[in-house]
Design a protein around this motif. Sequence first.
Motif, PDB file in Angstrom:
ATOM      1  N   GLN B  14       0.973  -1.335   0.210  1.00 45.86           N
ATOM      2  CA  GLN B  14       0.011  -0.096   0.066  1.00 45.86           C
ATOM      3  C   GLN B  14       0.815   1.226   0.018  1.00 45.86           C
ATOM      4  O   GLN B  14       0.559   2.182   0.541  1.00 45.86           O
ATOM      5  N   LEU B  15       2.033   1.251  -0.825  1.00 45.79           N
ATOM      6  CA  LEU B  15       2.808   2.329  -0.674  1.00 45.79           C
ATOM      7  C   LEU B  15       2.518   2.981  -2.087  1.00 45.79           C
ATOM      8  O   LEU B  15       2.621   2.567  -3.167  1.00 45.79           O
ATOM      9  N   ARG B  16       2.247   4.487  -1.630  1.00 46.34           N
ATOM     10  CA  ARG B  16       1.734   5.225  -2.853  1.00 46.34           C
ATOM     11  C   ARG B  16       3.050   5.752  -3.589  1.00 46.34           C
ATOM     12  O   ARG B  16       3.888   6.254  -3.017  1.00 46.34           O
ATOM     13  N   THR B 199       8.338  -3.601  10.499  1.00 44.32           N
ATOM     14  CA  THR B 199       9.103  -3.242   9.440  1.00 44.32           C
ATOM     15  C   THR B 199      10.774  -3.725  10.064  1.00 44.32           C
ATOM     16  O   THR B 199      11.492  -4.170   9.325  1.00 44.32           O
ATOM     17  N   ALA B 200      11.133  -3.326  11.107  1.00 41.09           N
ATOM     18  CA  ALA B 200      12.294  -3.486  11.881  1.00 41.09           C
ATOM     19  C   ALA B 200      12.646  -5.309  11.929  1.00 41.09           C
ATOM     20  O   ALA B 200      13.442  -5.688  11.531  1.00 41.09           O
ATOM     21  N   TYR B 201      11.529  -5.817  12.213  1.00 38.95           N
ATOM     22  CA  TYR B 201      11.614  -7.316  12.538  1.00 38.95           C
ATOM     23  C   TYR B 201      11.948  -8.015  11.219  1.00 38.95           C
ATOM     24  O   TYR B 201      12.846  -9.044  10.968  1.00 38.95           O
ATOM     25  N   MET B 202      11.279  -7.877  10.368  1.00 42.90           N
ATOM     26  CA  MET B 202      11.353  -8.546   9.222  1.00 42.90           C
ATOM     27  C   MET B 202      12.675  -7.957   8.502  1.00 42.90           C
ATOM     28  O   MET B 202      13.116  -9.055   7.782  1.00 42.90           O
ATOM     29  N   THR B 203      13.081  -6.851   8.706  1.00 45.27           N
ATOM     30  CA  THR B 203      14.389  -6.612   7.989  1.00 45.27           C
ATOM     31  C   THR B 203      15.539  -7.415   8.816  1.00 45.27           C
ATOM     32  O   THR B 203      16.503  -8.014   8.085  1.00 45.27           O
ATOM     33  N   ASP B 204      15.342  -7.508  10.021  1.00 44.07           N
ATOM     34  CA  ASP B 204      16.201  -8.298  10.777  1.00 44.07           C
ATOM     35  C   ASP B 204      16.268  -9.685  10.369  1.00 44.07           C
ATOM     36  O   ASP B 204      17.398 -10.409  10.266  1.00 44.07           O
ATOM     37  N   VAL B 225       4.617  -5.601   5.475  1.00 49.27           N
ATOM     38  CA  VAL B 225       3.372  -5.170   5.621  1.00 49.27           C
ATOM     39  C   VAL B 225       3.182  -3.961   5.841  1.00 49.27           C
ATOM     40  O   VAL B 225       1.870  -3.527   6.068  1.00 49.27           O
ATOM     41  N   LYS B 226       3.939  -2.931   5.774  1.00 46.20           N
ATOM     42  CA  LYS B 226       3.617  -1.674   5.785  1.00 46.20           C
ATOM     43  C   LYS B 226       3.963  -0.775   4.421  1.00 46.20           C
ATOM     44  O   LYS B 226       4.817  -1.393   3.823  1.00 46.20           O
ATOM     45  N   PRO B 227       3.591   0.467   4.300  1.00 45.93           N
ATOM     46  CA  PRO B 227       2.619   1.118   5.241  1.00 45.93           C
ATOM     47  C   PRO B 227       1.176   1.131   5.298  1.00 45.93           C
ATOM     48  O   PRO B 227       0.288   1.806   5.474  1.00 45.93           O
ATOM     49  N   LEU B 292       5.108   5.952   8.538  1.00 45.40           N
ATOM     50  CA  LEU B 292       5.528   4.366   8.455  1.00 45.40           C
ATOM     51  C   LEU B 292       6.287   4.330   7.128  1.00 45.40           C
ATOM     52  O   LEU B 292       7.078   3.321   6.734  1.00 45.40           O
ATOM     53  N   ILE B 293       5.949   5.082   6.059  1.00 50.19           N
ATOM     54  CA  ILE B 293       7.030   5.327   4.757  1.00 50.19           C
ATOM     55  C   ILE B 293       8.170   5.785   5.270  1.00 50.19           C
ATOM     56  O   ILE B 293       9.349   4.931   4.676  1.00 50.19           O
ATOM     57  N   ALA B 294       8.355   6.794   6.083  1.00 55.35           N
ATOM     58  CA  ALA B 294       9.666   7.176   6.405  1.00 55.35           C
ATOM     59  C   ALA B 294      10.597   6.119   7.085  1.00 55.35           C
ATOM     60  O   ALA B 294      11.711   5.720   6.964  1.00 55.35           O
ATOM     61  N   GLN B 295       9.885   5.234   7.869  1.00 54.04           N
ATOM     62  CA  GLN B 295      10.340   4.130   8.567  1.00 54.04           C
ATOM     63  C   GLN B 295      10.951   3.227   7.715  1.00 54.04           C
ATOM     64  O   GLN B 295      12.163   2.460   7.670  1.00 54.04           O
TER      65      GLN B 295
END
Lengths: 525, 525
Positions: B14-16, B199-204, B225-227, B292-295
């Motif tokens: 859902q990222l525009r 986001t942090a978890y899945m990157t890890d 799963v974000k944003p 959420l996008i910036a993160q």
Amino acid sequence: MTAVRNVLFVMCDQLRRDHVSCYGSARVPTPNIDRLARRGVRFDHAYVQSGVCGPARMSFYTGRYVSSHGATWNRVPLSVGEHTLGDYLLTAGRKATLAGKTHVTPDSEGIERLGIDVESQRSALLREGGFTVLDRYDGHTPPGPESGYADFLRARGYSSGDPWSDYVIGVNDGGRFASGWRMRNVHLPSRVAEPHSETAYMTDVALAWIRAQGDTPWVLHLSYVKPHWPYVAPAPFHAMFRDADLGPVLHGVQDGSADEHPVVRAYREHDECLSFRDEAVARHVRPAYMGLIAQLDAHVGRVLDALAEMGRLGDTLMVFTSDHGEFMGDRGLGEKELFYDEIVRVPLIVCDPDPRADATRGSLETHFVEGIDVVPTILDALDIAPSKHRIEGRSLLPLTRRTLHGDAPVAWRDCIYSELDYGFRRARKVLRRGVRECRGTMVRSDAWKYVHWEGFRPQLFDLGVDPQELVDLGGDARYGAERASMRERLFDWMATQKRRPTISDEEVASHTDNHRERGIDIGIW
Amino acid sequence: MTAVRNVLFVMCDQLRRDHVSCYGSARVPTPNIDRLARRGVRFDHAYVQSGVCGPARMSFYTGRYVSSHGATWNRVPLSVGEHTLGDYLLTAGRKATLAGKTHVTPDSEGIERLGIDVESQRSALLREGGFTVLDRYDGHTPPGPESGYADFLRARGYSSGDPWSDYVIGVNDGGRFASGWRMRNVHLPSRVAEPHSETAYMTDVALAWIRAQGDTPWVLHLSYVKPHWPYVAPAPFHAMFRDADLGPVLHGVQDGSADEHPVVRAYREHDECLSFRDEAVARHVRPAYMGLIAQLDAHVGRVLDALAEMGRLGDTLMVFTSDHGEFMGDRGLGEKELFYDEIVRVPLIVCDPDPRADATRGSLETHFVEGIDVVPTILDALDIAPSKHRIEGRSLLPLTRRTLHGDAPVAWRDCIYSELDYGFRRARKVLRRGVRECRGTMVRSDAWKYVHWEGFRPQLFDLGVDPQELVDLGGDARYGAERASMRERLFDWMATQKRRPTISDEEVASHTDNHRERGIDIGIW
């Protein structure tokens, strides 16, 4: 509750509608098929979903259009993902038994990919298009181990490793063996006696099996390989008709001319068309083809007599049809595939034993019906719910079970669709097309037949003034509006084919707008 | 030979597109995604095959249009008959590993019908759309046993049977727990620290796995799963943007009016649209979405840094995209699905490490590309032959591996197609449609966007004068010719979709006109 307990689905191979006497033809008397018609409804506008065995049959067996089931020509495997009559019956604890031909090519790649045990019953069903095989024999090649026919022949004295090639389609030409593959030989009788012919054998197999079922309900697909080539008929049928019986061979005004459709012109370069463009060939072969039909009719009579004797006429739904027709020299063409009525319009007779069908017995039904209607008709007769999200045909029982006068007209389709993939044919090379660029799609309304050909102009026939489809108006500037209108019908058809095979309509309906019940609170302030 | 050994396919949810700074947006600075773009090609006209997660992703994973793969909406199972990226990689002894979301619904009915052992590896692959699962987490519901996320959270002190609901999407509102499902709460930070966010978890998870591969080649789908909602961002991202940063909320001239398209008008009755029609809601939620996008961008930076440190930038193909966009109050709408560019036009960046792609690094590519192009691009990069009879997309490498000036232009598609099945949505009930009567199909050319809606007038936008798609000309009598022309493109597209999945083009070509070699002497005199 329906009175139907058993189903006999009889298919002929390459039987032309206008070679059946109850369809108004004087060419071949078919008194037994006519008997069948008197017991049921004969459909006047019955079309197959493709003018060639494989895809037409896969539509008969899946209830889906060719571009939905994906087996677009002979030798194209039927995907393991497709559900067939056998699958639907299985959900109700029933089986679809096969005696004869299916033309199913197994999806071996799919079976292997899915890791399905090749020895399993599921694998056997998948490889046979969902049928439980009593005797499978596809014709036009020697019978394999799935059929008892070769052993049957050898047991009757036809000693050969390949009694089919040496006897069934062999003839004696002045004391010397000659092959029925050569059309010049088909005025001579087969080297097997009539009771040992393909048609007689498969009738025997079917009747013995039906008899053995006793009162256990059954569904049998009795699928004859005739009158398909090789056109060798056993005596006396080989000589039943003569050139004088044949009537005229049909010629179209554009046959072979520069303004004939390019795909049709390319088909003229196929071997069978090169042979049949000589009218003498047509007149030589037709008596054998007609003899095979007369023989088939006699065995339909045996089936009817046997069912009557067993007391099964009152609880057996019978469907009689053909997978497609045959040009037999008309238009200077041989074989099949193209979208003329000789090919895609077939005989279809449904004998529904239910008392509610009494009023329609012996009637001619003019509504448009399609090969895809057979599966839902059988399921309806057996009170098995159809999978509406997959099956694209519809049950014909609303047409058989009505009073002919006074009841409300049945809401019905107003067009018929058929498809062709000629990627496997010489025509593709003639036209220099890629293998995925050889698609034709027909739509036929009451008044018009329109064929969309990828990469070429369409065909258009004005059926009201030209029922024989002799004048192709596909390139005629005066008919732009009619072409556009028929093309719109094709658009709507393509846009509404069933493309969501993995979830039922009922599930979608019950899940509509229910995400909040599932804890998903989208968009709540 | 290609230099590509590994593939990292990153998807956001859902990222525009216009919320990514390298796509020209000033809304959210995304310096790390921009870094990625400098290393590769960013596609300016990249569209998804449906504006909703499930069908869009199934097209990304199969390389096929929605009406070909049949998973027409979320919760529609992906047929066991469909081949995915994982299948194609498997033919070359490779695997597609998953960290994150796929939205695959398993075809349990198909698996059961085929008798596939539910404990088998094949069953596991089929149930996961061909992916080998490292950690699967689809978001917007609590993580299940396929994910380590819940245990990860509990190990870090978030004691709960459901730490996702209680902490990840929970906020503290004046000392009291409040849920992030309620959009009124999304100005507050998540109850988890940023390093413990989704986001942090899945990157890890992804980086640890890549590191563990050493020099063994790999293909990883890192799928965030974000944003996507619930729009709860961890500190400090929840407060990074303020109402003053947002700019205008887009309104269309026909929004909600009687001449607005009936399907769009029906969508206005969905909860998210009822909320977002209040511009204040949009202005309240947008900062969280942007945070959420910036993160996400920050974690893309972590991935890039880690790959650089491991020496993997030179042999890893990276694909970065989103499954669709988000209205976020524009047009007075919330969520997604409809065919406006906010939804179906997505960011797509391909970093091709091959030296032949050096000339295109940092460039903006304007050719039309689609989600279905990702699978063939990955296969091409790994020198795995695509299944041309099934895959409907095409490799993007001819666009990345060219000199920008002086080489011949690449022959390319001139239209883009996207589809929607709104049978599951409230709009269906509002419009009183059957579950199979809710199909929309978009075709977008250089100048026009046209949407065919079953049962309703089409939509038409003149992109040259109205790039924001504010004026729907679908009912305007002056544009009949343009509508007819776009409808013709849809016709051609439907008529040429790949409908023969079980036999390869090469097999068809080798079998063309070869029946006589197989002993079948059709039509020989």
